[in-house]
Design a protein around this motif. Structure first.
Motif, short mmCIF file in Angstrom:
data_model
loop_
_atom_site.label_atom_id
_atom_site.label_comp_id
_atom_site.label_asym_id
_atom_site.label_seq_id
_atom_site.Cartn_x
_atom_site.Cartn_y
_atom_site.Cartn_z
N HIS A 123 0.66 3.85 28.52
CA HIS A 123 -0.35 3.90 27.46
C HIS A 123 -0.28 5.25 26.77
O HIS A 123 -0.18 6.29 27.44
N GLY A 153 -0.69 10.97 25.34
CA GLY A 153 -1.41 10.77 24.08
C GLY A 153 -1.31 12.02 23.22
O GLY A 153 -0.88 13.08 23.68
N ALA A 172 -7.51 8.08 28.39
CA ALA A 172 -6.38 7.16 28.24
C ALA A 172 -6.34 6.16 29.39
O ALA A 172 -6.05 4.97 29.19
N SER A 224 -2.44 7.46 24.02
CA SER A 224 -3.75 7.52 23.39
C SER A 224 -3.82 8.65 22.37
O SER A 224 -2.80 9.19 21.94
N GLU A 242 -8.98 3.53 28.82
CA GLU A 242 -8.57 2.56 27.79
C GLU A 242 -7.61 1.53 28.37
O GLU A 242 -7.74 0.33 28.14
#
Length: 562
Positions: free
Chosen positions: A96, A53, A278, A98, A281
Motif C-alpha cells: 500500500h 507513502g 497507511a 499512501s 487504510e
C-alpha cells in the motif's frame, strides 16, 4: 536471546518527500533492499505487510511552491503521481502506498498528538526563533541556510547539513540567511511544543545498546548495522535535548490545540505516523484490524531507511511510540549509507542524479538490469558509487553473458534434442561426482540465499543467487552435451535434465532481485506458482515442455551510456 518468531512482519520504507522526483540513490537506500526482503518473505509464506507513502508536508515543499509560484497542493499532487510511476517502473512492490496530506492522516496524526499531550509528553515553551521581517514569516528547517558548525559547509539548512549529515537546529547555523528573501533573520518569540527527549535517555540506552525494552529481551543488537548503533550511541551519549515538534507554517497537519492557529506538526512527528495511517487504510479495505500489525506483541516492526534518517527512526519515533503507549518498537532499522554518482555526491539542487523516470524512458525494459546493478553496489555498510561504465559492464558481462547466455543455451538445446521437453531424471547410479556437486549446490542455495537476505546482506545474497546460474553455465560448458548427443545420448539427457533444473531454480532464487526475469523463467519452466520451498534439485518435472524465450538481456554499447 530466545524470542519466538513473529506471526506478522510490519515493514516500512521511508516516506519520500513529494517535492521532487525519485533518483537511484533513493532506490538503493530505502526501497530496493526492502523490496528484496519482502519478496523473499512473501515467497516463504510469511504474513508480511509493506507500506510506504508520500511525505507531503514540511518546509521543503512549501519552499519549492513559493519558488515556483504555485501551491503546496499542486507540488505534492504532481510528485505523488510521479514517484509512484518511478516505483512501479522498477517493480517496487509496496502492499500500500499512501500520502500524508489525506484527511485520514490528518485525523490520525492529530489524535496521536492529543494523546501525547494528555500524557504530559510535551513541554510547551516560548522561545526565540528566526523570523524573516521582509517575508513576515518564522523560518523553520529549510527556510534558513547558513554555515554548518560541524563541517563548515556553506549550504547547510536549519534542520540538517546535507554534506556531513549532522542534524541541526536553526540557531546553530553560522551566518544564517533566509531562503525566502536572502536577508539576515531576526530572533522573535514564538510558542512551540517540544519533545523532552532527555527524559527517555535511560530506557533508550537499554533499548539501543542491550536490545531490551522494559527489562525484557526485545531484539538482538548484534544484528543491527554498526553505523546505525554508532550514530544512536553518539546521540544518547551526547545528551538528548528537547526538540520542537511543531512549526510556524501554514502547510501541514494543524496543531489540534485552541489558540495554535498558524502552527502545524513537525514533519518528523507527522511523517512516521503516516506508516500507521497507511496500515489503517490497507486494513480497512480488507476488513482487518490494523492493531494486529502495530500493537500485537507477535508482530515485528522493521524500518528501511537511509542513514540520514537514523535518529528519527531509532530515537525520536520510538520515543513517540512508547510515550503514546501500546505500540511495538522496531526490532531492526537496517539503514543504508549513501550512493554517489560518477565520483560526486548525488545532489537534487545541482540536478546531479539519475532520475528513475528518465532512466525508464531510455531503458523501458530496464527494470531488472538497474535492480541488479544497484543491488550489486548497494551501500549496505559504506558509501558506494554508481557509474554508467560499471552499469554497462555488469549488464553485459554478468546478466547477458552468464544468466542470459546460459538460459538461452539450455532452452535451445532442449528444443533441438527433445522438442522442448525436459528429459527424464537420471538414475542415481549414473550420476558423476560433478553431477552430484551441482545437485548439492542447488539443494543448499535456498537456505544460503534466504539467510543472507534476512540478515540484510543483499549484495551477497544476489551474488549467491547468480552463482547458481554461473554453476549451471560452467557445468554446461564443461560437459559439452553437443559433442555427446550422437555418441552418448543417455549422458546428454542427464546433462540437459540437470541444467533444466538449474534454470527452474533460478526462477525462484532470482525473483527477489530480478522479478521480471524470474517470471519469464518460471513461465518457461511451468513454475508460475513456485514458492521458495519449491526450489529443489528436482523441481522441474520431466516431460515439461519448455517455452521459448526471447533474449533476456540485450547488450549495452558504449554509445548508449556515453
Amino acid at each position: 536471546m530466545s524470542k519466538s518468531a513473529p506471526k506478522r512482519r510490519m515493514i516500512t520504507s521511508a516516506l519520500p518527500y513529494a517535492n521532487g522526483p525519485i533518483h537511484l540513490g533513493h532506490i538503493a537506500g530505502a526501497y530496493l533492499p526492502a523490496d528484496i526482503h519482502v519478496r523473499h518473505l512473501r515467497s516463504t509464506g510469511e504474513d508480511v505487510l509493506w507500506i510506504c507513502g508520500s511525505d507531503e508536508h514540511g518546509a521543503a515543499i512549501t519552499l519549492r511552491a513559493k519558488k515556483e509560484g504555485t501551491t503546496p497542493r499542486e507540488i505534492v499532487d504532481l510528485y505523488h503521481e510521479e514517484m509512484q510511476k518511478a516505483f512501479t517502473g522498477l517493480d517496487i512492490s509496496f502492499d500500500h502506498y499512501s500520502r500524508t496530506s489525506s484527511p485520514k492522516h490528518h485525523q490520525v496524526a492529530q489524535e496521536f498528538f492529543r494523546t501525547l499531550m494528555e500524557k504530559g509528553g510535551f513541554e510547551v515553551k516560548t522561545e526565540e526563533q528566526f523570523f524573516d521581517e521582509e517575508a513576515q514569516q518564522f523560518l523553520a528547517d529549510r527556510y534558513i541556510q547558513g554555515t554548518c558548525p560541524s563541517c563548515g559547509h556553506d549550504g547547510a539548512y536549519g534542520d540538517q547539513c546535507e554534506k556531513c549529515g549532522k542534524t541541526l537546529s536553526p540557531t546553530e547555523l553560522v551566518n544564517p540567511k533566509s531562503t525566502l528573501s536572502g536577508s539576515t533573520p531576526v530572533l522573535k518569540p514564538t510558542t512551540l511544543w517540544y519533545l523532552p527527549m532527555g527524559r527517555h535517555e535511560a530506557w533508550l540506552r537499554e533499548y539501543i545498546v542491550e536490545g531490551k525494552l522494559d527489562g525484557q529481551p526485545h531484539h538482538d543488537p548484534k544484528t543491527w548495522k554498526a553505523h546505525v548503533l554508532g550514530q544512536c550511541r553518539s546521540w544518547i551519549e551526547g545528551g538528548l535535548e528537547s526538540r520542537a515538534m511543531t512549526r510556524d507554517l501554514d502547510w501541514g497537519v494543524p496543531v489540534p490545540v485552541e489558540g495554535a492557529e498558524g502552527k502545524v506538526l513537525y514533519v518528523w512527528l507527522d511523517a512516521p505516523i503516516g506508516y500507521i495511517t497507511a496500515t489503517m487504510e490497507w486494513c480497512e479495505a480488507r476488513g482487518q484490524d490494523w492493531k494486529d500489525w502495530w500493537q500485537d506483541p507477535n508482530a515485528e516492526l522493521l524500518h528501511f531507511i537511509g542513514k540520514d534518517n537514523i535518529v528519527f527512526h531509532c530515537i525520536i519515533f520510538p520515543i513517540l511510540l512508547k510515550e503514546h503507549g501500546g505500540y511495538n518498537l522496531p526490532t531492526n532499522v537496517p539503514a543504508n549509507e549513501f550512493m554517489n554518482l560518477e565520483g560526486d555526491k548525488i545532489s537534487t539542487s545541482r540536478n546531479w542524479a539519475v532520475w528513475v523516470t528518465e532512466y525508464l524512458e531510455d531503458f523501458p525494459e530496464g527494470s531488472d538490469a538497474m535492480r541488479y546493478v544497484l543491488t550489486a553496489i548497494m551501500p549496505e555498510q559504506k558509501d558506494s558509487e554508481f557509474t554508467w561504465s560499471d552499469f554497462r559492464d555488469k549488464v553485459n558481462n554478468e546478466l547477458a553473458d552468464v544468466l542470459g547466455n546460459f538460459v538461452n543455451r539450455v532452452l535451445v538445446l532442449t528444443k533441438k534434442y527433445y522438442g522442448g521437453e525436459v528429459p527424464a531424471a537420471p538414475a542415481p547410479e549414473h550420476l558423476t561426482d560433478t553431477d552430484r556437486a551441482l545437485l548439492d549446490a542447488l539443494a543448499a542455495a535456498p537456505d544460503k540465499i534466504g539467510g543472507l537476505i534476512q540478515r540484510h546482506r543483499y549484495k551477497e545474497a544476489q551474488l549467491e543467487a547468480m552463482n547458481v546460474a554461473r554453476l549451471g553455465n560452467k557445468y554446461l560448458t564443461e560437459q559439452e552435451p553437443w559433442k555427446l548427443q550422437k555418441t552418448d545420448p543417455e549422458r546428454t539427457a542427464t546433462i540437459m535434465h540437470l541444467t533444466c533444473q538449474v534454470v527452474g531454480n533460478c526462477a525462484v532464487l532470482l525473483e527477489p532481485f530480478l522479478p521480471q526475469t524470474a517470471a519469464k523463467l518460471a513461465a518457461a519452466c511451468g513454475l508460475a506458482d513456485a514458492r521458495w520451498a519449491d526450489a529443489q534439485p528436482d523441481m522441474v518435472q520431466p516431460g515439461t515442455t519448455l517455452e521459448e524465450l526471447p533474449i533476456l538481456f540485450a547488450k549495452i554499447d558504449d554509445d548508449t551510456v556515453a
